[in-house]
Design a protein around this motif. Structure first.
Motif, PDB file in Angstrom:
ATOM      1  N   SER A  65       0.857  -1.183   0.000  1.00 11.47           N
ATOM      2  CA  SER A  65       0.000   0.000   0.000  1.00 11.47           C
ATOM      3  C   SER A  65       0.894   1.233   0.000  1.00 11.47           C
ATOM      4  CB  SER A  65      -0.915   0.017   1.225  1.00 11.47           C
ATOM      5  OG  SER A  65      -0.153   0.182   2.399  1.00 11.47           O
ATOM      6  N   GLU A  81      -3.823   8.503   4.230  1.00 16.08           N
ATOM      7  CA  GLU A  81      -4.703   7.944   3.212  1.00 16.08           C
ATOM      8  C   GLU A  81      -3.917   6.846   2.508  1.00 16.08           C
ATOM      9  OE1 GLU A  81      -7.713  10.664   1.259  1.00 16.08           O
ATOM     10  OE2 GLU A  81      -6.149  10.432  -0.281  1.00 16.08           O
ATOM     11  N   TRP A  83      -3.471   3.911  -0.611  1.00 17.53           N
ATOM     12  CA  TRP A  83      -3.795   3.665  -2.010  1.00 17.53           C
ATOM     13  C   TRP A  83      -3.094   2.433  -2.526  1.00 17.53           C
ATOM     14  CZ3 TRP A  83      -7.340   6.383  -4.658  1.00 17.53           C
ATOM     15  CH2 TRP A  83      -7.761   7.599  -4.104  1.00 17.53           C
ATOM     16  N   GLY A  93      -8.354   2.479  -3.401  1.00 16.40           N
ATOM     17  CA  GLY A  93      -7.969   3.050  -2.118  1.00 16.40           C
ATOM     18  C   GLY A  93      -8.656   4.369  -1.866  1.00 16.40           C
ATOM     19  N   GLY A  94      -7.998   5.175  -1.048  1.00 16.03           N
ATOM     20  CA  GLY A  94      -8.564   6.443  -0.617  1.00 16.03           C
ATOM     21  C   GLY A  94      -9.091   6.385   0.801  1.00 16.03           C
ATOM     22  N   GLN A  95      -8.987   5.194   1.429  1.00 18.36           N
ATOM     23  CA  GLN A  95      -9.400   5.080   2.816  1.00 18.36           C
ATOM     24  C   GLN A  95      -8.408   5.835   3.709  1.00 18.36           C
ATOM     25  OE1 GLN A  95      -9.032   2.641   0.489  1.00 18.36           O
ATOM     26  NE2 GLN A  95      -9.755   0.707   1.311  1.00 18.36           N
ATOM     27  N   ARG A  96      -8.917   6.355   4.820  1.00 19.10           N
ATOM     28  CA  ARG A  96      -8.064   7.057   5.784  1.00 19.10           C
ATOM     29  C   ARG A  96      -8.038   6.320   7.104  1.00 19.10           C
ATOM     30  NH1 ARG A  96      -8.391  13.592   5.086  1.00 19.10           N
ATOM     31  NH2 ARG A  96      -7.881  13.541   2.865  1.00 19.10           N
ATOM     32  N   TRP A 130     -13.818   5.391   4.984  1.00 14.79           N
ATOM     33  CA  TRP A 130     -13.775   5.023   3.572  1.00 14.79           C
ATOM     34  C   TRP A 130     -14.716   5.896   2.745  1.00 14.79           C
ATOM     35  CZ3 TRP A 130     -16.164   2.285   7.365  1.00 14.79           C
ATOM     36  CH2 TRP A 130     -17.475   1.857   7.166  1.00 14.79           C
ATOM     37  N   ALA A 133     -13.072   6.757  -0.511  1.00 11.65           N
ATOM     38  CA  ALA A 133     -12.480   5.618  -1.217  1.00 11.65           C
ATOM     39  C   ALA A 133     -12.973   5.517  -2.655  1.00 11.65           C
ATOM     40  CB  ALA A 133     -12.794   4.322  -0.481  1.00 11.65           C
ATOM     41  N   ARG A 134     -12.090   5.075  -3.501  1.00 14.72           N
ATOM     42  CA  ARG A 134     -12.449   4.760  -4.879  1.00 14.72           C
ATOM     43  C   ARG A 134     -13.030   3.348  -4.882  1.00 14.72           C
ATOM     44  NH1 ARG A 134      -7.875   6.079  -8.832  1.00 14.72           N
ATOM     45  NH2 ARG A 134      -8.591   8.144  -8.276  1.00 14.72           N
ATOM     46  N   PRO A 136     -15.781   2.098  -3.265  1.00 12.81           N
ATOM     47  CA  PRO A 136     -15.973   1.663  -1.876  1.00 12.81           C
ATOM     48  C   PRO A 136     -16.822   0.403  -1.723  1.00 12.81           C
ATOM     49  CG  PRO A 136     -17.286   3.612  -2.313  1.00 12.81           C
ATOM     50  CD  PRO A 136     -16.391   3.406  -3.504  1.00 12.81           C
ATOM     51  N   VAL A 140     -14.264  -2.139  -0.231  1.00 12.19           N
ATOM     52  CA  VAL A 140     -14.387  -2.056   1.227  1.00 12.19           C
ATOM     53  C   VAL A 140     -15.600  -2.829   1.746  1.00 12.19           C
ATOM     54  CG1 VAL A 140     -14.646  -0.488   3.193  1.00 12.19           C
ATOM     55  CG2 VAL A 140     -13.211   0.183   1.254  1.00 12.19           C
TER      56      VAL A 140
END
Length: 166
Positions: A65, A81, A83, A93-96, A130, A133-134, A136, A140
């Motif tokens: 990641s 974040e 990705w 990704g894009g989750q924090r 999320w 997120a892209r 999601p 996710v």
């Protein structure tokens, strides 16, 4: 809302806890999900805007990641974040992952300190978000991460409490 948070009061100053969270070499030791593997690549300690990568595994699928520190307030807040990249392009990704540190009784200035020195107790709120997120639903929600992350994050905070005690 696409976020889950767990909190724990840890007997340590925010400064002590923040020092552990800023060190990516400690992240696998803290990880309650069992997904972090190997050594991180990138700066240590982490600061605003820093980029680092981590070895990861989901089942038998291993990958790295790429993470960017997107929120940072010394001894109070750090978030990155994450990705999945391929040839420099962000694919998923894009989750924090966010840690907010709040001094509680005895460390909020009432005793003449600012909560950054000595002991005291700090409430650590750990959030998996999320909402940015892209894909999601696919990345996710369908794999069940929201359901699994609460218990995993609780374990992470238990490990964090142990790490600052040692």
């Amino acid at each position: 809302m696409r976020a889950i948070s767990v909190s724990r009061d840890i007997v340590a100053a925010p400064r002590q806890i923040f020092a552990v969270l800023r060190d990516p070499a400690r992240h696998a030791e803290l990880d309650g999900s069992g997904m972090l593997r190997g050594r991180p690549q990138g700066p240590s300690p982490l600061g605003p805007g820093d980029r680092f990568s981590m070895g990861m595994a989901q089942g038998r699928i291993a990958y790295r990641s790429v993470n960017v520190v997107v929120e940072y307030e010394k001894d109070r807040l750090i978030a990155w974040e994450t990705w999945g990249e391929f040839r420099g392009r962000r694919l998923v990704g894009g989750q924090r992952w966010r840690y907010e540190l709040t001094p509680v009784d005895g460390t909020d200035g009432a005793d003449g300190t600012d909560g950054t020195e000595g002991g005291g107790t700090t409430r650590v709120t750990h959030t998996y978000d999320w909402s940015r997120a892209r894909l999601p639903r696919l990345i996710v929600e369908l794999p069940g991460f929201p359901r699994r992350m609460g218990p995993a994050m609780t374990t992470t905070l238990e490990r964090l409490a142990s790490a600052v005690r040692d």
